[in-house]
Design an enzyme around this catalytic site. Structure first.
Site, PDB file in Angstrom:
ATOM      1  N   LYS A 214       5.256  -1.566 -16.818  1.00 35.64           N
ATOM      2  CA  LYS A 214       4.489  -0.928 -16.625  1.00 35.64           C
ATOM      3  C   LYS A 214       3.757   0.751 -17.479  1.00 35.64           C
ATOM      4  O   LYS A 214       3.525   1.391 -17.897  1.00 35.64           O
ATOM      5  CB  LYS A 214       4.827   0.025 -15.728  1.00 35.64           C
ATOM      6  CG  LYS A 214       5.552  -1.013 -15.022  1.00 35.64           C
ATOM      7  CD  LYS A 214       5.505  -0.087 -13.100  1.00 35.64           C
ATOM      8  CE  LYS A 214       7.206  -0.143 -12.669  1.00 35.64           C
ATOM      9  NZ  LYS A 214       6.780   1.082 -11.627  1.00 35.64           N
TER      10      LYS A 214
ATOM     11  N   PRO B 292      -0.387   2.144 -10.240  1.00 34.36           N
ATOM     12  CA  PRO B 292       0.279   0.895 -10.829  1.00 34.36           C
ATOM     13  C   PRO B 292       0.976   0.077 -11.367  1.00 34.36           C
ATOM     14  O   PRO B 292       2.061   0.852 -11.336  1.00 34.36           O
ATOM     15  CB  PRO B 292      -0.435   1.550 -11.983  1.00 34.36           C
ATOM     16  CG  PRO B 292      -0.961   3.287 -11.332  1.00 34.36           C
ATOM     17  CD  PRO B 292      -0.535   3.246  -9.833  1.00 34.36           C
ATOM     18  N   GLU B 293       1.196  -0.966 -10.851  1.00 36.61           N
ATOM     19  CA  GLU B 293       2.560  -2.129 -10.919  1.00 36.61           C
ATOM     20  C   GLU B 293       1.795  -2.644 -12.416  1.00 36.61           C
ATOM     21  O   GLU B 293       0.043  -2.302 -12.740  1.00 36.61           O
ATOM     22  CB  GLU B 293       2.635  -3.012  -9.871  1.00 36.61           C
ATOM     23  CG  GLU B 293       2.340  -1.812  -9.021  1.00 36.61           C
ATOM     24  CD  GLU B 293       3.253  -1.689  -7.151  1.00 36.61           C
ATOM     25  OE1 GLU B 293       4.036  -2.966  -7.715  1.00 36.61           O
ATOM     26  OE2 GLU B 293       3.655  -1.758  -6.689  1.00 36.61           O
TER      27      GLU B 293
ATOM     28  N   ARG C  82      11.636   5.633  -3.423  1.00 42.92           N
ATOM     29  CA  ARG C  82       9.863   5.430  -3.129  1.00 42.92           C
ATOM     30  C   ARG C  82      10.142   5.253  -1.261  1.00 42.92           C
ATOM     31  O   ARG C  82      10.865   4.516  -1.110  1.00 42.92           O
ATOM     32  CB  ARG C  82       9.175   4.173  -3.382  1.00 42.92           C
ATOM     33  CG  ARG C  82       9.378   4.878  -5.302  1.00 42.92           C
ATOM     34  CD  ARG C  82       7.890   5.099  -5.676  1.00 42.92           C
ATOM     35  NE  ARG C  82       8.042   5.958  -7.088  1.00 42.92           N
ATOM     36  CZ  ARG C  82       7.448   6.840  -7.412  1.00 42.92           C
ATOM     37  NH1 ARG C  82       8.892   7.607  -6.937  1.00 42.92           N
ATOM     38  NH2 ARG C  82       8.117   6.531  -9.066  1.00 42.92           N
TER      39      ARG C  82
END
Ligand SMILES: [Zn+2]
Length: 264
Positions: free
Chosen positions: A51, A2-3, A250
């Site tokens: 977000k 999800p972005e 990440r």
């Protein structure tokens, strides 16, 4: 993953399904909210902020959720089977007469006063898909720390809100800049934030995110998730390495030929 575009689309679906309707079923499966009952309240609307998702209810309450890496909200018509995953991953159920909104694997779910929303989203930079998007302010924040790696600055939601790990790798590729390049040696920040805005906007109504302009399977992205595969532009093997910001490390992906190391 999800972005900002996924969250925008989720908010739009939830808003369409729930806004104006009365909550007739409420089940919040996190310890702090286990005794909270939202039945009898009307849903005023669902708003995305970067977000974050803000589900506003009458009586001045907001249910604040975040999709994190794996979370999702699914909608089911009354009587339909819930197919979003095993029951133990359900964190929230908000049901109206016709539809149930089911939140799976939400890493963050809290109830707050609507008036207090700034406490949870006030730190965010300009929202790439927000009605109040401010390109100049986003560019200013992005370049405020000139020695910071570009791939870190892009992911920092205090600079601009909505970019996740996929977009930060893709944006660095499009800018022909290695992700760890200091911001001061990187691309023009104004141009960069406009490209980011254009990409998220182009993808917000699609299920499959594409940065290449090609929506066929396997052609959607330039470098993200493609370690070892040939660069679509030059054929060199795409590389991957961990990159911050701290607490949000990440894997970043890049092409060593198209995105040369600025210090080399
Ligand atoms: Zn390349």
């Amino acid at each position: 993953m999800p972005e900002g575009d996924t969250v925008w689309r989720t908010a739009r679906s939830l808003h369409t399904a729930l806004a104006g309707a009365m909550v007739v079923r409420s089940d919040l499966r996190v310890p702090r909210l286990a005794t909270v009952d939202l039945t009898g309240r009307r849903v005023l609307g669902v708003v995305p902020r970067g977000k974050h998702l803000l589900t506003r209810l009458d009586g001045g309450l907001t249910l604040h959720s975040h999709l994190g890496m794996e979370g999702s909200w699914r909608l089911y018509r009354s009587g339909a089977r819930w197919t979003g995953g095993p029951g133990h991953r359900i964190r929230a159920v908000l049901g109206t007469e016709g539809v149930s909104a089911v939140g799976y694997a939400l890493p963050l779910l809290e109830l707050l006063r609507t008036a207090d929303e700034p406490q949870v989203v006030g730190h965010l930079g300009p929202d790439l898909l927000g009605p109040d998007w401010d390109a100049d302010e986003a560019a200013r924040r992005l370049s405020a720390d000139p020695d910071r790696p570009l791939g870190e600055a892009l992911l920092d939601q205090r600079n601009l809100a909505g970019i996740g790990n996929v977009y930060r790798s893709e944006l660095c590729f499009l800018a022909r800049t290695a992700p760890w390049t200091p911001v001061r040696l990187g691309p023009d920040p104004h141009r960069l934030v406009e490209v980011a805005r254009r990409l998220l906007d182009a993808n917000k109504t699609y299920g499959a995110r594409s940065t290449t302009g090609n929506r066929s399977r396997g052609r959607l992205l330039y470098v993200y998730g493609r370690a070892g595969e040939p660069c679509r532009r030059c054929g060199a093997p795409v590389r991957a390495a961990e990159l911050g910001p701290s607490g949000e490390k990440r894997i970043a992906y890049w092409c060593p030929r198209c995105q040369p190391d600025p210090s080399a």
